[in-house]
Scaffold this motif. Structure first.
Motif, PDB file in Angstrom:
ATOM      1  N   THR A  91       0.832  -1.212   0.000  1.00 48.22           N
ATOM      2  CA  THR A  91       0.000   0.000   0.000  1.00 48.22           C
ATOM      3  C   THR A  91       0.860   1.252   0.000  1.00 48.22           C
ATOM      4  N   GLU A  92       1.878   1.270   0.853  1.00 48.81           N
ATOM      5  CA  GLU A  92       2.780   2.422   0.941  1.00 48.81           C
ATOM      6  C   GLU A  92       3.522   2.649  -0.375  1.00 48.81           C
ATOM      7  N   SER A  93       4.046   1.565  -0.961  1.00 50.94           N
ATOM      8  CA  SER A  93       4.808   1.670  -2.215  1.00 50.94           C
ATOM      9  C   SER A  93       3.943   2.198  -3.348  1.00 50.94           C
ATOM     10  N   LEU A  94       2.732   1.666  -3.461  1.00 52.01           N
ATOM     11  CA  LEU A  94       1.839   2.096  -4.536  1.00 52.01           C
ATOM     12  C   LEU A  94       1.371   3.537  -4.338  1.00 52.01           C
ATOM     13  N   ALA A  95       1.123   3.912  -3.086  1.00 51.23           N
ATOM     14  CA  ALA A  95       0.702   5.284  -2.804  1.00 51.23           C
ATOM     15  C   ALA A  95       1.801   6.270  -3.186  1.00 51.23           C
ATOM     16  N   ARG A  96       3.047   5.929  -2.859  1.00 48.33           N
ATOM     17  CA  ARG A  96       4.180   6.782  -3.214  1.00 48.33           C
ATOM     18  C   ARG A  96       4.319   6.887  -4.746  1.00 48.33           C
ATOM     19  N   ALA A  97       4.164   5.748  -5.419  1.00 44.63           N
ATOM     20  CA  ALA A  97       4.288   5.733  -6.877  1.00 44.63           C
ATOM     21  C   ALA A  97       3.190   6.573  -7.520  1.00 44.63           C
ATOM     22  N   ALA A  98       1.964   6.450  -7.018  1.00 43.96           N
ATOM     23  CA  ALA A  98       0.847   7.228  -7.561  1.00 43.96           C
ATOM     24  C   ALA A  98       1.083   8.719  -7.355  1.00 43.96           C
ATOM     25  N   CYS A  99       1.579   9.079  -6.180  1.00 41.80           N
ATOM     26  CA  CYS A  99       1.884  10.479  -5.883  1.00 41.80           C
ATOM     27  C   CYS A  99       2.914  11.019  -6.873  1.00 41.80           C
ATOM     28  N   SER A 100       3.992  10.265  -7.104  1.00 38.36           N
ATOM     29  CA  SER A 100       5.047  10.697  -8.021  1.00 38.36           C
ATOM     30  C   SER A 100       4.520  10.835  -9.451  1.00 38.36           C
ATOM     31  N   TYR A 101       3.727   9.835  -9.876  1.00 41.47           N
ATOM     32  CA  TYR A 101       3.199   9.832 -11.240  1.00 41.47           C
ATOM     33  C   TYR A 101       2.313  11.059 -11.484  1.00 41.47           C
ATOM     34  N   VAL A 102       1.405  11.317 -10.549  1.00 42.46           N
ATOM     35  CA  VAL A 102       0.458  12.420 -10.726  1.00 42.46           C
ATOM     36  C   VAL A 102       1.152  13.767 -10.556  1.00 42.46           C
ATOM     37  N   ASN A 103       2.062  13.836  -9.580  1.00 45.60           N
ATOM     38  CA  ASN A 103       2.730  15.098  -9.282  1.00 45.60           C
ATOM     39  C   ASN A 103       3.469  15.658 -10.502  1.00 45.60           C
ATOM     40  N   LEU A 104       4.050  14.774 -11.301  1.00 45.99           N
ATOM     41  CA  LEU A 104       4.760  15.200 -12.512  1.00 45.99           C
ATOM     42  C   LEU A 104       3.818  15.827 -13.539  1.00 45.99           C
ATOM     43  N   ARG A 105       2.548  15.473 -13.469  1.00 47.58           N
ATOM     44  CA  ARG A 105       1.586  15.889 -14.480  1.00 47.58           C
ATOM     45  C   ARG A 105       0.616  16.954 -13.978  1.00 47.58           C
ATOM     46  N   LEU A 106       0.753  17.344 -12.719  1.00 46.40           N
ATOM     47  CA  LEU A 106      -0.122  18.366 -12.158  1.00 46.40           C
ATOM     48  C   LEU A 106       0.233  19.747 -12.677  1.00 46.40           C
ATOM     49  N   THR A 107      -0.777  20.543 -12.908  1.00 50.48           N
ATOM     50  CA  THR A 107      -0.600  21.959 -13.224  1.00 50.48           C
ATOM     51  C   THR A 107      -1.515  22.754 -12.311  1.00 50.48           C
ATOM     52  N   ASN A 108      -1.293  24.044 -12.238  1.00 49.20           N
ATOM     53  CA  ASN A 108      -2.172  24.881 -11.424  1.00 49.20           C
ATOM     54  C   ASN A 108      -3.612  24.760 -11.914  1.00 49.20           C
ATOM     55  N   ASP A 109      -4.511  24.655 -10.952  1.00 51.88           N
ATOM     56  CA  ASP A 109      -5.951  24.551 -11.209  1.00 51.88           C
ATOM     57  C   ASP A 109      -6.372  23.196 -11.782  1.00 51.88           C
ATOM     58  N   SER A 110      -5.502  22.174 -11.690  1.00 51.99           N
ATOM     59  CA  SER A 110      -5.911  20.823 -12.088  1.00 51.99           C
ATOM     60  C   SER A 110      -7.036  20.334 -11.173  1.00 51.99           C
ATOM     61  N   VAL A 111      -7.931  19.529 -11.750  1.00 49.51           N
ATOM     62  CA  VAL A 111      -8.995  18.872 -10.978  1.00 49.51           C
ATOM     63  C   VAL A 111      -8.746  17.374 -11.063  1.00 49.51           C
ATOM     64  N   ILE A 112      -8.552  16.741  -9.906  1.00 47.73           N
ATOM     65  CA  ILE A 112      -8.227  15.317  -9.844  1.00 47.73           C
ATOM     66  C   ILE A 112      -9.329  14.583  -9.089  1.00 47.73           C
ATOM     67  N   ASN A 113      -9.923  13.581  -9.726  1.00 48.22           N
ATOM     68  CA  ASN A 113     -10.904  12.736  -9.044  1.00 48.22           C
ATOM     69  C   ASN A 113     -10.178  11.653  -8.246  1.00 48.22           C
ATOM     70  N   ILE A 114     -10.641  11.417  -7.023  1.00 49.23           N
ATOM     71  CA  ILE A 114     -10.003  10.450  -6.132  1.00 49.23           C
ATOM     72  C   ILE A 114     -11.022   9.397  -5.710  1.00 49.23           C
ATOM     73  N   GLY A 115     -10.656   8.120  -5.859  1.00 45.41           N
ATOM     74  CA  GLY A 115     -11.538   7.024  -5.477  1.00 45.41           C
ATOM     75  C   GLY A 115     -11.407   6.639  -4.011  1.00 45.41           C
ATOM     76  N   TYR A 116     -12.034   5.517  -3.674  1.00 50.30           N
ATOM     77  CA  TYR A 116     -12.159   5.057  -2.293  1.00 50.30           C
ATOM     78  C   TYR A 116     -11.095   4.015  -1.968  1.00 50.30           C
ATOM     79  N   GLY A 117     -10.603   3.994  -0.735  1.00 48.57           N
ATOM     80  CA  GLY A 117      -9.699   2.932  -0.311  1.00 48.57           C
ATOM     81  C   GLY A 117      -8.439   3.436   0.373  1.00 48.57           C
ATOM     82  N   LYS A 118      -7.741   2.525   1.072  1.00 44.98           N
ATOM     83  CA  LYS A 118      -6.546   2.892   1.840  1.00 44.98           C
ATOM     84  C   LYS A 118      -5.425   3.425   0.946  1.00 44.98           C
ATOM     85  N   THR A 119      -5.187   2.753  -0.179  1.00 46.57           N
ATOM     86  CA  THR A 119      -4.081   3.153  -1.055  1.00 46.57           C
ATOM     87  C   THR A 119      -4.267   4.576  -1.559  1.00 46.57           C
ATOM     88  N   LEU A 120      -5.475   4.900  -2.001  1.00 48.62           N
ATOM     89  CA  LEU A 120      -5.716   6.229  -2.555  1.00 48.62           C
ATOM     90  C   LEU A 120      -5.795   7.288  -1.471  1.00 48.62           C
TER      91      LEU A 120
END
Length: 303
Positions: A91-120
């Motif tokens: 869970t920790e490894s995947l959460a870190r990977a998801a954070c890194s993946y999305v963070n590279l693609r974030l821009t100001n005023d981005s809207v990100i949908n987030i699902g349910y669960g411990k990992t997310l």
């Protein structure tokens, strides 16, 4: 973003450019980056000595797995992380990977949908604390506590728009009435403006989030398994063909439908582990995600 995650991205870009002969523009489009970012990371690859006469076999294997996942399941991208020595750390490894993946693609005023669960939930907290952009998070389901900042989120930079409701209601009538409320309708409209959507997959084991949060118990899971369920996506319990197994339970969910999820832009599934292999396979077969972030062993078992 961690140095390890940064190096993984540089390795991938160098592989695509020097070994696969892809253009910088095509690499940028594939990975959701700007061409200038690709050029910068290629230069970093040269400076760090990543570009040589060979790429190490370990990295080659990971890149090969990612390419096979993309081809087999018609994905836009795949990101395979090393298998943790202890499965409890997935869970920790995947959460870190998801954070890194999305963070590279974030821009100001981005809207990100987030699902349910411990990992997310964990990925959301990391991202909201580490991102340098001003962005907005929109929940895809009810269950407010799942989305709230935890104790480690000292600097929480994201705006949050959450369904003011539980994930599972007592009756379909109550669920339908609540969904008509203007606040819930507005959140649905916000979700439709997103640039990325993150969701996970829930297995049918005793550590499932819906069991730990008291929404279901083991006897419920026995019943769902007998109906052919292999797990859940956003609370929707489905079989290996991606079909809802219990319409009564499904009618009581405060959750984004799977058809709506499938049609959202840049859908990213973050899931791994042997107990989730069947539900991950079902979600991929149904075409629910365009990007998969998973562990090395899970990726191998999906082949």
């Amino acid at each position: 973003m961690s140095e390890t995650a940064d190096l993984r991205l540089i390795e991938k870009i160098c592989w695509y450019y020097y070994c696969d002969g892809m253009t910088q523009q095509n690499i940028a489009k594939l990975l959701g980056l700007s061409r200038l970012k690709v050029i910068k990371l290629l230069e970093e690859g040269r400076q760090k000595g990543i570009v040589s006469f060979y790429i190490t076999r370990l990295d080659n294997n990971k890149l090969d797995l990612e390419k096979k996942l993309i081809e087999k399941y018609n994905l836009e991208n795949a990101y395979v992380v090393p298998e943790p020595e202890n499965s409890k750390n997935i869970t920790e490894s995947l959460a870190r990977a998801a954070c890194s993946y999305v963070n590279l693609r974030l821009t100001n005023d981005s809207v990100i949908n987030i699902g349910y669960g411990k990992t997310l939930s964990l990925a959301f907290n990391y991202l909201a604390s580490e991102s340098q952009c001003n962005w907005t998070a929109v929940s895809l389901t009810g269950g407010v506590n799942n989305y709230l900042p935890n104790a480690r989120s000292d600097i929480f930079k994201a705006k949050m728009y959450l369904y003011p409701a539980p994930l599972l209601m007592n009756s379909k009538e109550l669920c339908d009435k609540l969904c008509e409320h203007p606040d819930l309708a507005w959140i649905k409209r916000m979700a439709s403006t997103s640039s990325m959507t993150l969701f996970s997959a829930g297995g049918l084991d005793e550590h499932a989030t819906v069991i730990e949060q008291g929404l279901f118990d083991r006897s419920d899971f026995i019943y769902l398994k007998r109906l052919g369920a292999v797990g859940d996506i956003l609370g929707h319990f489905i079989n290996k063909n991606g079909e809802i197994v219990d319409k009564d339970i499904d009618s009581r969910l405060i959750s984004t439908s799977l058809d709506t999820l499938k049609n959202m832009p840049q859908t990213i599934m973050v899931a791994g582990g042997s107990e989730k292999l069947q539900i991950i396979t079902a979600a991929l077969a149904k075409g629910l995600c365009k990007v998969l972030i998973t562990t090395e062993k899970t990726a191998e078992n999906l082949m």
